[in-house]
Design a protein around this motif. Structure first.
Motif, mmCIF file in Angstrom:
data_model
loop_
_atom_site.group_PDB
_atom_site.id
_atom_site.type_symbol
_atom_site.label_atom_id
_atom_site.label_comp_id
_atom_site.label_asym_id
_atom_site.label_seq_id
_atom_site.Cartn_x
_atom_site.Cartn_y
_atom_site.Cartn_z
ATOM 1 N N LEU A 112 0.830 -1.207 0.000
ATOM 2 C CA LEU A 112 0.000 0.000 0.000
ATOM 3 C C LEU A 112 0.866 1.260 0.000
ATOM 4 O O LEU A 112 0.582 2.219 -0.723
ATOM 5 C CB LEU A 112 -0.938 0.002 1.210
ATOM 6 N N PHE A 113 1.919 1.248 0.811
ATOM 7 C CA PHE A 113 2.792 2.417 0.863
ATOM 8 C C PHE A 113 3.562 2.592 -0.444
ATOM 9 O O PHE A 113 3.744 3.719 -0.918
ATOM 10 C CB PHE A 113 3.758 2.304 2.041
ATOM 11 N N TYR A 114 4.013 1.497 -1.029
ATOM 12 C CA TYR A 114 4.658 1.594 -2.341
ATOM 13 C C TYR A 114 3.656 2.100 -3.387
ATOM 14 O O TYR A 114 4.026 2.864 -4.298
ATOM 15 C CB TYR A 114 5.213 0.234 -2.775
ATOM 16 N N SER A 115 2.398 1.695 -3.244
ATOM 17 C CA SER A 115 1.363 2.120 -4.189
ATOM 18 C C SER A 115 1.167 3.629 -4.150
ATOM 19 O O SER A 115 0.857 4.256 -5.176
ATOM 20 C CB SER A 115 0.040 1.412 -3.886
ATOM 21 N N TYR A 116 1.319 4.227 -2.960
ATOM 22 C CA TYR A 116 1.215 5.683 -2.833
ATOM 23 C C TYR A 116 2.223 6.362 -3.763
ATOM 24 O O TYR A 116 1.874 7.301 -4.503
ATOM 25 C CB TYR A 116 1.463 6.100 -1.380
ATOM 26 N N PHE A 117 3.458 5.871 -3.739
ATOM 27 C CA PHE A 117 4.488 6.477 -4.589
ATOM 28 C C PHE A 117 4.162 6.297 -6.070
ATOM 29 O O PHE A 117 4.202 7.258 -6.851
ATOM 30 C CB PHE A 117 5.858 5.871 -4.275
ATOM 31 N N PHE A 118 3.847 5.082 -6.465
ATOM 32 C CA PHE A 118 3.619 4.822 -7.892
ATOM 33 C C PHE A 118 2.336 5.489 -8.396
ATOM 34 O O PHE A 118 2.266 5.898 -9.558
ATOM 35 C CB PHE A 118 3.601 3.318 -8.150
ATOM 36 N N LEU A 119 1.335 5.619 -7.518
ATOM 37 C CA LEU A 119 0.124 6.336 -7.907
ATOM 38 C C LEU A 119 0.459 7.794 -8.206
ATOM 39 O O LEU A 119 0.016 8.352 -9.224
ATOM 40 C CB LEU A 119 -0.921 6.250 -6.797
ATOM 41 N N LEU A 120 1.245 8.413 -7.327
ATOM 42 C CA LEU A 120 1.669 9.789 -7.566
ATOM 43 C C LEU A 120 2.492 9.899 -8.843
ATOM 44 O O LEU A 120 2.338 10.853 -9.617
ATOM 45 C CB LEU A 120 2.494 10.312 -6.382
ATOM 46 N N PHE A 121 3.360 8.923 -9.069
ATOM 47 C CA PHE A 121 4.199 8.932 -10.262
ATOM 48 C C PHE A 121 3.347 8.965 -11.528
ATOM 49 O O PHE A 121 3.582 9.766 -12.432
ATOM 50 C CB PHE A 121 5.123 7.713 -10.265
ATOM 51 N N PHE A 122 2.316 8.102 -11.584
ATOM 52 C CA PHE A 122 1.485 8.037 -12.785
ATOM 53 C C PHE A 122 0.556 9.249 -12.913
ATOM 54 O O PHE A 122 0.244 9.693 -14.028
ATOM 55 C CB PHE A 122 0.688 6.734 -12.805
ATOM 56 N N ILE A 123 0.117 9.806 -11.778
ATOM 57 C CA ILE A 123 -0.673 11.041 -11.828
ATOM 58 C C ILE A 123 0.166 12.174 -12.410
ATOM 59 O O ILE A 123 -0.301 12.958 -13.253
ATOM 60 C CB ILE A 123 -1.196 11.411 -10.424
ATOM 61 N N VAL A 124 1.418 12.248 -11.968
ATOM 62 C CA VAL A 124 2.326 13.273 -12.494
ATOM 63 C C VAL A 124 2.537 13.077 -13.994
ATOM 64 O O VAL A 124 2.580 14.051 -14.758
ATOM 65 C CB VAL A 124 3.671 13.236 -11.739
ATOM 66 N N GLN A 125 2.653 11.818 -14.440
ATOM 67 C CA GLN A 125 2.831 11.566 -15.871
ATOM 68 C C GLN A 125 1.627 12.060 -16.664
ATOM 69 O O GLN A 125 1.774 12.574 -17.781
ATOM 70 C CB GLN A 125 3.056 10.075 -16.139
ATOM 71 N N TYR A 126 0.434 11.909 -16.089
ATOM 72 C CA TYR A 126 -0.781 12.392 -16.758
ATOM 73 C C TYR A 126 -0.707 13.900 -16.965
ATOM 74 O O TYR A 126 -0.962 14.412 -18.071
ATOM 75 C CB TYR A 126 -2.019 12.025 -15.938
ATOM 76 N N PHE A 127 -0.378 14.632 -15.888
ATOM 77 C CA PHE A 127 -0.287 16.081 -16.004
ATOM 78 C C PHE A 127 0.897 16.499 -16.877
ATOM 79 O O PHE A 127 0.845 17.517 -17.559
ATOM 80 C CB PHE A 127 -0.185 16.720 -14.618
#
Length: 375
Positions: free
Chosen positions: A341-356
């Motif tokens: 779950l904690f690793y998912s926080y990082f990767f979720l942010l990473f992919f959100i940033v890629q979207y923007f």
């Protein structure tokens, strides 16, 4: 988590708060005086700076001087606070001082002479070697040579990452401040708050806070490589001592917990550097040549104001610092699910940033097409 508020502890809390406030005041005074008495120091290669930075205006890149001055003040203060702390001044502290000083000199040389990138990299490796030579390195594999290599990569990587973040007013300073905040919270949780490292964290955090008064958009001063290289060396050194020490249970093949804590604390530097390096290599460009293609730039391309970009990246860094402290606080109860779950926080942010990032890129392309059509 007990704060153990006996009279001696209360006195030290008050002393720490006073030291932080004095550091902020000194930083405000130092940077204010530097702005008043120098208008061109650090303004080397004006066209190069305009190409690298988001703002087209050229400001003195001298903020790093206040960082280093207050770092030395904090080192001297350890002689006073050390009477009430358990940490002696030892080879680990000497290595940290040497590494941070080399980082300051590397940045100063680069601001003054635009040094060769290879020479700059060798200086960064020297910062890592000084830590290893004094017993500060990442114990990740148990194999000395591999651990040393990881340490050198970490130090050089963070120094470059903090430098790369210094591309828009306030970004590098606010992100660095919250990484130091994460380290401070970890010391608090580990009941190791009254140590030499706490004093250094407070002094440098105070210097950054005062600097941000002048570096906030629209900036009147930049930290320059003098500041970013010093901060990179200092932060990477402190993180090895504070964030990299949490190992997985004996018998674990991969240190998921040990890598998780610094990953979360350095969320924004990791995402920005990773995004820029991957995308520049994909375009066939060198990742070591600067440009206006960082995540901060693409948030602006996507429609956010410069102020909103600062608050967004600063807010993520603040949240990451809190999550880092939570991970350390519950580290004994971590299992595979919570780690994922904690690793998912990082990767979720990473992919959100890629979207923007992609959204900002499309808007930039459309704007360029409209401009060419109008012409």
């Amino acid at each position: 988590m007990s704060l153990n508020l006996n009279p001696d502890t209360i006195f030290l809390y008050i002393a720490y708060v006073c030291f932080f406030l004095l550091s902020v005041i000194f930083s405000l005074l130092i940077n204010g005086l530097l702005i008043r008495f120098t208008r061109t120091l650090g303004n080397r290669q004006i066209q190069h700076q305009r190409h690298m930075r988001w703002s087209s205006s050229v400001k003195p890149s001298i903020g790093g001087f206040s960082f280093y001055i207050l770092f030395l003040v904090a080192v001297s203060m350890t002689a006073i606070f050390n009477l009430r702390t358990k940490d002696p001044i030892n080879e680990h502290l000497l290595g940290l001082i040497f590494s941070a000083s080399i980082g300051f000199l590397i940045g100063l040389a680069d601001d003054a002479y635009n040094t060769n990138p290879l020479l700059k990299f060798l200086g960064q490796v020297t910062c890592g070697i000084s830590l290893v030579a004094t017993g500060t390195y990442i114990h990740a594999t148990g194999i000395y040579l591999i651990d040393v290599l990881i340490t050198l990569m970490w130090v050089a990587g963070i120094m470059n990452s903090i430098n790369m973040l210094d591309n828009m007013d306030g970004i590098s300073g606010i992100v660095s401040l919250f990484i130091l905040f994460a380290c401070f919270l970890v010391l608090l949780i580990e009941k190791d708050l009254f140590s030499v490292y706490s004093i250094l964290l407070i002094g440098v955090a105070g210097s950054i806070t005062g600097f941000l008064f002048y570096n906030w958009n629209p900036a009147r001063i930049y930290m320059g490589d003098t500041g970013s290289q010093f901060l990179g060396a200092f932060i990477s050194s402190m993180s090895i001592r504070i964030l990299w020490k949490f190992h997985d249970p004996a018998g674990s093949i991969i240190q998921f917990r040990q890598f998780l804590i610094p990953l979360i604390a350095f969320t924004i530097p990791f995402i920005d550097t990773g995004t820029v390096v991957i995308r520049r290599i994909a375009r066939g460009q060198s990742p070591f040549i600067g440009g206006k293609d960082h995540i901060s730039h693409h948030f602006a391309y996507a429609g956010l104001s410069d102020q909103q970009v600062i608050f967004l990246l600063g807010g993520i860094s603040f949240l990451s610092a809190l999550i880092t402290s939570v991970i350390v606080y519950v580290k004994e109860q971590l299992n595979e699910t919570t780690i994922i779950l904690f690793y998912s926080y990082f990767f979720l942010l990473f992919f959100i940033v890629q979207y923007f990032y992609n959204r900002g890129k499309r808007k930039q392309i459309n704007k360029s097409h409209r401009t060419e059509t109008d012409n």
